[in-house]
Enzyme design. Structure first.
Site, PDB file in Angstrom:
ATOM      1  N   ARG A  80      -5.283  -1.773   9.120  1.00 39.35           N
ATOM      2  CA  ARG A  80      -6.437  -2.599   8.759  1.00 39.35           C
ATOM      3  C   ARG A  80      -6.020  -3.680   7.774  1.00 39.35           C
ATOM      4  O   ARG A  80      -4.955  -3.620   7.167  1.00 39.35           O
ATOM      5  CB  ARG A  80      -7.577  -1.746   8.207  1.00 39.35           C
ATOM      6  CG  ARG A  80      -7.206  -0.874   7.019  1.00 39.35           C
ATOM      7  CD  ARG A  80      -8.413  -0.079   6.516  1.00 39.35           C
ATOM      8  NE  ARG A  80      -8.005   0.907   5.528  1.00 39.35           N
ATOM      9  CZ  ARG A  80      -7.813   2.201   5.770  1.00 39.35           C
ATOM     10  NH1 ARG A  80      -8.023   2.675   6.986  1.00 39.35           N
ATOM     11  NH2 ARG A  80      -7.436   3.025   4.815  1.00 39.35           N
ATOM     12  N   TRP A 140     -11.892  -1.819  -7.808  1.00 36.25           N
ATOM     13  CA  TRP A 140     -12.637  -1.438  -9.024  1.00 36.25           C
ATOM     14  C   TRP A 140     -13.387  -0.126  -8.829  1.00 36.25           C
ATOM     15  O   TRP A 140     -13.817   0.502  -9.793  1.00 36.25           O
ATOM     16  CB  TRP A 140     -13.650  -2.528  -9.408  1.00 36.25           C
ATOM     17  CG  TRP A 140     -13.038  -3.802  -9.902  1.00 36.25           C
ATOM     18  CD1 TRP A 140     -12.941  -4.977  -9.217  1.00 36.25           C
ATOM     19  CD2 TRP A 140     -12.451  -4.053 -11.195  1.00 36.25           C
ATOM     20  NE1 TRP A 140     -12.319  -5.938  -9.994  1.00 36.25           N
ATOM     21  CE2 TRP A 140     -12.020  -5.396 -11.209  1.00 36.25           C
ATOM     22  CE3 TRP A 140     -12.246  -3.262 -12.335  1.00 36.25           C
ATOM     23  CZ2 TRP A 140     -11.392  -5.974 -12.321  1.00 36.25           C
ATOM     24  CZ3 TRP A 140     -11.632  -3.840 -13.434  1.00 36.25           C
ATOM     25  CH2 TRP A 140     -11.203  -5.182 -13.425  1.00 36.25           C
ATOM     26  N   SER A 197      -8.138  -4.861   5.172  1.00 30.83           N
ATOM     27  CA  SER A 197      -8.645  -4.591   3.819  1.00 30.83           C
ATOM     28  C   SER A 197      -8.989  -5.864   3.021  1.00 30.83           C
ATOM     29  O   SER A 197      -8.641  -5.986   1.852  1.00 30.83           O
ATOM     30  CB  SER A 197      -7.656  -3.712   3.035  1.00 30.83           C
ATOM     31  OG  SER A 197      -7.436  -2.489   3.703  1.00 30.83           O
ATOM     32  N   ASP A 204       0.836  -1.211   0.000  1.00 29.08           N
ATOM     33  CA  ASP A 204       0.000   0.000   0.000  1.00 29.08           C
ATOM     34  C   ASP A 204       0.871   1.263   0.000  1.00 29.08           C
ATOM     35  O   ASP A 204       2.013   1.239   0.454  1.00 29.08           O
ATOM     36  CB  ASP A 204      -0.909  -0.037   1.243  1.00 29.08           C
ATOM     37  CG  ASP A 204      -2.070   0.945   1.121  1.00 29.08           C
ATOM     38  OD1 ASP A 204      -2.388   1.379  -0.005  1.00 29.08           O
ATOM     39  OD2 ASP A 204      -2.658   1.276   2.167  1.00 29.08           O
ATOM     40  N   GLY A 205       0.285   2.353  -0.490  1.00 26.07           N
ATOM     41  CA  GLY A 205       0.951   3.651  -0.436  1.00 26.07           C
ATOM     42  C   GLY A 205       1.484   4.161  -1.766  1.00 26.07           C
ATOM     43  O   GLY A 205       2.187   5.180  -1.800  1.00 26.07           O
ATOM     44  N   ASN A 206       1.129   3.485  -2.852  1.00 19.11           N
ATOM     45  CA  ASN A 206       1.605   3.951  -4.168  1.00 19.11           C
ATOM     46  C   ASN A 206       1.103   5.359  -4.474  1.00 19.11           C
ATOM     47  O   ASN A 206       1.855   6.194  -4.995  1.00 19.11           O
ATOM     48  CB  ASN A 206       1.110   3.013  -5.276  1.00 19.11           C
ATOM     49  CG  ASN A 206       1.732   1.636  -5.193  1.00 19.11           C
ATOM     50  OD1 ASN A 206       2.675   1.425  -4.449  1.00 19.11           O
ATOM     51  ND2 ASN A 206       1.202   0.704  -5.972  1.00 19.11           N
ATOM     52  N   HIS A 211       2.039   3.511  -8.973  1.00 23.29           N
ATOM     53  CA  HIS A 211       1.820   2.089  -9.258  1.00 23.29           C
ATOM     54  C   HIS A 211       2.978   1.527 -10.091  1.00 23.29           C
ATOM     55  O   HIS A 211       3.427   0.406  -9.878  1.00 23.29           O
ATOM     56  CB  HIS A 211       0.486   1.889  -9.988  1.00 23.29           C
ATOM     57  CG  HIS A 211      -0.710   2.298  -9.170  1.00 23.29           C
ATOM     58  ND1 HIS A 211      -0.895   1.876  -7.873  1.00 23.29           N
ATOM     59  CD2 HIS A 211      -1.771   3.102  -9.451  1.00 23.29           C
ATOM     60  CE1 HIS A 211      -2.016   2.409  -7.393  1.00 23.29           C
ATOM     61  NE2 HIS A 211      -2.561   3.155  -8.328  1.00 23.29           N
ATOM     62  N   SER A 252      -7.434  -5.372  -5.223  1.00 24.72           N
ATOM     63  CA  SER A 252      -8.566  -5.990  -4.533  1.00 24.72           C
ATOM     64  C   SER A 252      -9.822  -5.814  -5.373  1.00 24.72           C
ATOM     65  O   SER A 252      -9.883  -4.952  -6.252  1.00 24.72           O
ATOM     66  CB  SER A 252      -8.767  -5.330  -3.166  1.00 24.72           C
ATOM     67  OG  SER A 252      -9.326  -4.038  -3.322  1.00 24.72           O
ATOM     68  N   LEU A 256      10.625 -20.362  -4.789  1.00 30.46           N
ATOM     69  CA  LEU A 256       9.685 -19.463  -4.108  1.00 30.46           C
ATOM     70  C   LEU A 256       8.358 -19.545  -4.842  1.00 30.46           C
ATOM     71  O   LEU A 256       8.314 -19.436  -6.074  1.00 30.46           O
ATOM     72  CB  LEU A 256      10.196 -18.007  -4.164  1.00 30.46           C
ATOM     73  CG  LEU A 256       9.236 -16.964  -3.581  1.00 30.46           C
ATOM     74  CD1 LEU A 256       9.184 -17.042  -2.056  1.00 30.46           C
ATOM     75  CD2 LEU A 256       9.620 -15.536  -4.004  1.00 30.46           C
ATOM     76  N   ARG A 302       2.172  -4.827   6.261  1.00 28.69           N
ATOM     77  CA  ARG A 302       1.429  -3.790   5.538  1.00 28.69           C
ATOM     78  C   ARG A 302       2.297  -2.553   5.481  1.00 28.69           C
ATOM     79  O   ARG A 302       2.769  -2.076   6.526  1.00 28.69           O
ATOM     80  CB  ARG A 302       0.085  -3.482   6.200  1.00 28.69           C
ATOM     81  CG  ARG A 302      -0.692  -2.436   5.381  1.00 28.69           C
ATOM     82  CD  ARG A 302      -2.164  -2.382   5.670  1.00 28.69           C
ATOM     83  NE  ARG A 302      -2.799  -1.458   4.741  1.00 28.69           N
ATOM     84  CZ  ARG A 302      -4.029  -1.560   4.270  1.00 28.69           C
ATOM     85  NH1 ARG A 302      -4.805  -2.560   4.649  1.00 28.69           N
ATOM     86  NH2 ARG A 302      -4.507  -0.662   3.427  1.00 28.69           N
ATOM     87  N   GLU A 331     -12.395  -4.516  -4.324  1.00 33.50           N
ATOM     88  CA  GLU A 331     -12.896  -3.185  -3.978  1.00 33.50           C
ATOM     89  C   GLU A 331     -12.171  -2.093  -4.770  1.00 33.50           C
ATOM     90  O   GLU A 331     -12.685  -0.988  -4.916  1.00 33.50           O
ATOM     91  CB  GLU A 331     -12.724  -2.929  -2.467  1.00 33.50           C
ATOM     92  CG  GLU A 331     -13.656  -3.745  -1.571  1.00 33.50           C
ATOM     93  CD  GLU A 331     -13.265  -5.210  -1.434  1.00 33.50           C
ATOM     94  OE1 GLU A 331     -12.075  -5.546  -1.638  1.00 33.50           O
ATOM     95  OE2 GLU A 331     -14.156  -6.031  -1.139  1.00 33.50           O
TER      96      GLU A 331
HETATM   97  C1  IPE Z   1      -5.354  -2.734  -0.123  1.00 31.20           C
HETATM   98  O1  IPE Z   1      -5.064  -1.391  -0.233  1.00 31.20           O
HETATM   99  C2  IPE Z   1      -5.349  -3.386  -1.477  1.00 31.20           C
HETATM  100  C3  IPE Z   1      -4.058  -3.484  -2.139  1.00 31.20           C
HETATM  101  C4  IPE Z   1      -2.920  -3.112  -1.638  1.00 31.20           C
HETATM  102  C5  IPE Z   1      -4.077  -4.063  -3.440  1.00 31.20           C
HETATM  103  P1  IPE Z   1      -6.201  -0.285  -0.349  1.00 31.20           P
HETATM  104  O2  IPE Z   1      -5.522   1.015  -0.512  1.00 31.20           O
HETATM  105  O3  IPE Z   1      -7.179  -0.674  -1.401  1.00 31.20           O
HETATM  106  O4  IPE Z   1      -6.921  -0.413   1.058  1.00 31.20           O
HETATM  107  P2  IPE Z   1      -7.840   0.630   1.832  1.00 31.20           P
HETATM  108  O5  IPE Z   1      -8.882   1.113   0.865  1.00 31.20           O
HETATM  109  O6  IPE Z   1      -6.959   1.736   2.290  1.00 31.20           O
HETATM  110  O7  IPE Z   1      -8.401  -0.146   2.982  1.00 31.20           O
HETATM  111  C1  IPE Z   2      -1.687   0.355  -3.258  1.00 31.25           C
HETATM  112  O1  IPE Z   2      -1.469   1.716  -3.280  1.00 31.25           O
HETATM  113  C2  IPE Z   2      -1.929  -0.210  -4.640  1.00 31.25           C
HETATM  114  C3  IPE Z   2      -3.323  -0.580  -4.893  1.00 31.25           C
HETATM  115  C4  IPE Z   2      -4.287  -0.585  -4.023  1.00 31.25           C
HETATM  116  C5  IPE Z   2      -3.627  -1.013  -6.250  1.00 31.25           C
HETATM  117  P1  IPE Z   2      -2.646   2.763  -3.218  1.00 31.25           P
HETATM  118  O2  IPE Z   2      -3.022   3.130  -4.606  1.00 31.25           O
HETATM  119  O3  IPE Z   2      -3.772   2.275  -2.386  1.00 31.25           O
HETATM  120  O4  IPE Z   2      -1.939   3.991  -2.518  1.00 31.25           O
HETATM  121  P2  IPE Z   2      -2.550   4.987  -1.447  1.00 31.25           P
HETATM  122  O5  IPE Z   2      -3.115   4.170  -0.325  1.00 31.25           O
HETATM  123  O6  IPE Z   2      -3.613   5.769  -2.156  1.00 31.25           O
HETATM  124  O7  IPE Z   2      -1.398   5.822  -1.023  1.00 31.25           O
HETATM  125 MG    MG Z   3      -4.165   2.403  -0.422  1.00 30.01          MG
END
Ligand code: IPE
Ligand code: IPE
Ligand code: MG
Length: 260
Positions: free
Chosen positions: A200, A75, A202, A26-28, A43, A71, A137, A194, A73
């Site tokens: 969380r 979409w 997710s 997460d965090g891209n 991404h 995920s 792996l 995470r 979600e």
């Molecule tokens: C979880 O991250 C899904 C992936 C890393 C692919 P999200 O950014 O979608 O999660 P929420 O919305 O913050 O819970």
């Molecule tokens: C995780 O990074 C990648 C995906 C969920 C596809 P995010 O795109 O959720 O990055 P933030 O949470 O908005 O920083």
């Molecule tokens: Mg995110």
């Protein structure tokens, strides 16, 4: 296997190296914003981190790495972002698959193919046909994945079997249920990582993480490195896994210490 694979009845020290690590990458988006770039660049940079992390797992002797890439979600995001993620995934597989396969990485898709663009499905089919037979792996990529729908899917298969008289309801055990998840025959994750700080789950691996050790870092996924993964593993090595059991005699657990 599955939840019963780690169904240990008493407390135990965490084994030296986790067999299975699951990561929420997460965090891209936040990384891109920090750089003044569009989210899609986050991404792109994030996809580049996977190879180093997979290689570090091989060096450490981790057998399974499960990464959350998209995920169900997700979409809900703007169409342009979703389509960029689809293209990047396709590109990731085309660019990285051969190299990692030759290093003994065996790819597994966790999630539903239905709903994915045909071009992504074609790439997944191609990987299945040309996968590594070495399995140094196992790299599970959770893509179009939802933990709840994975559980419902397994329940439907078992209900269907019961409806046809092939299975008695009392024959449905945790072990049998596990064998109908995408992670059939894999051990549960020992360590759940995470990035980007959210506390969380997710909808990730809901069944499989019943007793997984959790490690959260504020580091954003595009800044994640093999060295950070090693930090997480070191932290894991200091955990005491109890699986509901009592701590060993005379042992003061980390969670029982002062928060000072
Ligand atoms: C979880 O991250 C899904 C992936 C890393 C692919 P999200 O950014 O979608 O999660 P929420 O919305 O913050 O819970
Ligand atoms: C995780 O990074 C990648 C995906 C969920 C596809 P995010 O795109 O959720 O990055 P933030 O949470 O908005 O920083
Ligand atoms: Mg995110």
């Amino acid at each position: 296997m599955g939840s019963t694979g780690s169904g240990v009845s008493g407390a135990q020290a965490a084994p030296t190296i986790p067999r299975h690590i699951a990561i929420v990458m997460d965090g891209n988006g936040r990384w891109a914003r920090q750089q003044g770039l569009p989210r899609t660049e986050g991404h792109r940079e994030g996809a580049r981190r996977v190879k180093e992390v997979a290689r570090t797992c091989i060096e450490l002797g981790v057998q399974y790495l499960t990464i959350y890439a998209f995920s169900k979600e997700n979409w809900k995001r703007p169409r342009t972002e979703v389509s960029a993620i689809m293209k990047l995934t396709e590109y990731f597989y085309r660019r990285e698959f051969g190299e990692l396969r030759d290093e003994g990485v065996y790819f597994v898709h966790l999630g539903d193919r239905m709903g994915l663009p045909k071009s992504v499905i074609r790439v997944l089919d191609n990987i299945e046909k040309n996968n590594s037979d070495e399995k140094r792996l196992i790299l599970n990529i959770a893509f179009n994945y939802s933990g709840r729908s994975e559980i419902v899917r397994a329940a439907r298969v078992l209900a269907d079997m019961a409806g046809r008289g092939e299975l008695k309801p009392e024959e449905i055990t945790e072990e049998l249920f596990s064998r109908h998840l995408f992670t059939a025959d894999m051990p549960d994750p020992d360590l759940f990582i995470r990035t980007a700080g959210e506390l969380r789950v997710s909808n990730y691996l809901l069944w499989q993480i019943a007793y997984t050790e959790i490690w959260v870092t504020d580091i954003l996924w595009p800044d994640f490195t093999g060295a950070v993964l090693r930090d997480a593993v070191r932290d894991y090595q200091n955990r005491e896994r109890r699986f509901g059991g009592a701590p060993p005699e005379g042992n003061v657990s980390p969670s029982g210490s002062s928060i000072g």
